[in-house]
Design a protein around this motif. Sequence first.
Motif, short mmCIF file in Angstrom:
data_model
loop_
_atom_site.label_atom_id
_atom_site.label_comp_id
_atom_site.label_asym_id
_atom_site.label_seq_id
_atom_site.Cartn_x
_atom_site.Cartn_y
_atom_site.Cartn_z
N ARG A 197 0.83 -1.20 0.00
CA ARG A 197 0.00 0.00 0.00
C ARG A 197 0.87 1.26 0.00
O ARG A 197 1.87 1.34 0.70
N ASP A 198 0.47 2.23 -0.76
CA ASP A 198 1.15 3.54 -0.83
C ASP A 198 2.60 3.43 -1.27
O ASP A 198 3.43 4.28 -0.95
N GLY A 199 2.95 2.36 -2.00
CA GLY A 199 4.33 2.14 -2.39
C GLY A 199 4.90 3.20 -3.31
O GLY A 199 6.11 3.36 -3.40
N HIS A 200 4.01 3.95 -4.00
CA HIS A 200 4.48 4.96 -4.95
C HIS A 200 4.42 6.38 -4.38
O HIS A 200 4.72 7.34 -5.09
N LYS A 201 4.03 6.51 -3.12
CA LYS A 201 3.93 7.84 -2.52
C LYS A 201 5.32 8.41 -2.23
O LYS A 201 6.27 7.66 -1.96
#
Length: 277
Positions: free
Chosen positions: A101-105
């Motif tokens: 989750r949210d790995g590209h934030k």
Amino acid sequence: MNTSITARTGHLRARRVGRGSAREVAARAGLTARGVIYLLVGVLALQIAFGDGKEQADRGGALAALSDKPFGAVLLWALGIGLVGMALWRLSEALFGSVGRDGHKPRKRLLAAVRCLFYAFVAYSVLSFAAGSGGGGSSDEQSKDVTARLLEVPAGQWLVGAAGAAIVVAGVWIAVQALRRSYHDKMKFGELSRRTRRLVDVTGVAGGLARGAVFAVVGAFAVKAAVDSEPDRAKGLDDALRSFADTPLGPWLLVCVAAGLVLFGVFSFALARWRRV
């Protein structure tokens, strides 16, 4: 026209698969190398707790212990190359994002970049030791030297204090993440039996708590050095571990922390096998 598009698509897919394979190899090699270091440090700390420790319970001590084994030089080079893979994997996460989750934030990518720099330094020190150029010195002396240099610059006390506070926060964050079992969303739990899942959780939680505690203690000593303006107050990994034996619980607290570091080494091996990368 269609043939050209198909060929181009196939080429792009091949590049993507190749890049993914290289990333996976680097990640798994790096996690295995990290596991070896934590396992060795934990064993050295256990020896200290039982009054039989001769080596420093830190990365330098672990490398020295490994160099005395059969094919020690080969093992050291393999360890260093594995850690290079770890740094490259973290670099790829900083550039392209990570799984979960949210790995590209941006926050995740910044954290990956910090980890990349950290493991690049660790890999350099291991490879330097393997090449006979040092790199395996005492973490205690290194911490005191760095602290002394920082205290000499303008606002040095604030810099050391801020760095120490950041390490304390990192230690607390590591412990909390372990308790929350945040690694679950990155594991291939579908491939694991119930017994193996239980083993992963035991090593992940206990190992993460021990690792977080060590980070927090190292950071607390850095803050103390900043407040007193005395670089000798700073502690490396070895002195930080030995400080657990100076508590009212005596060497048994050190035994618990050392065992936790061994478990974190085992957990790193589990990640190398079953983590999604």
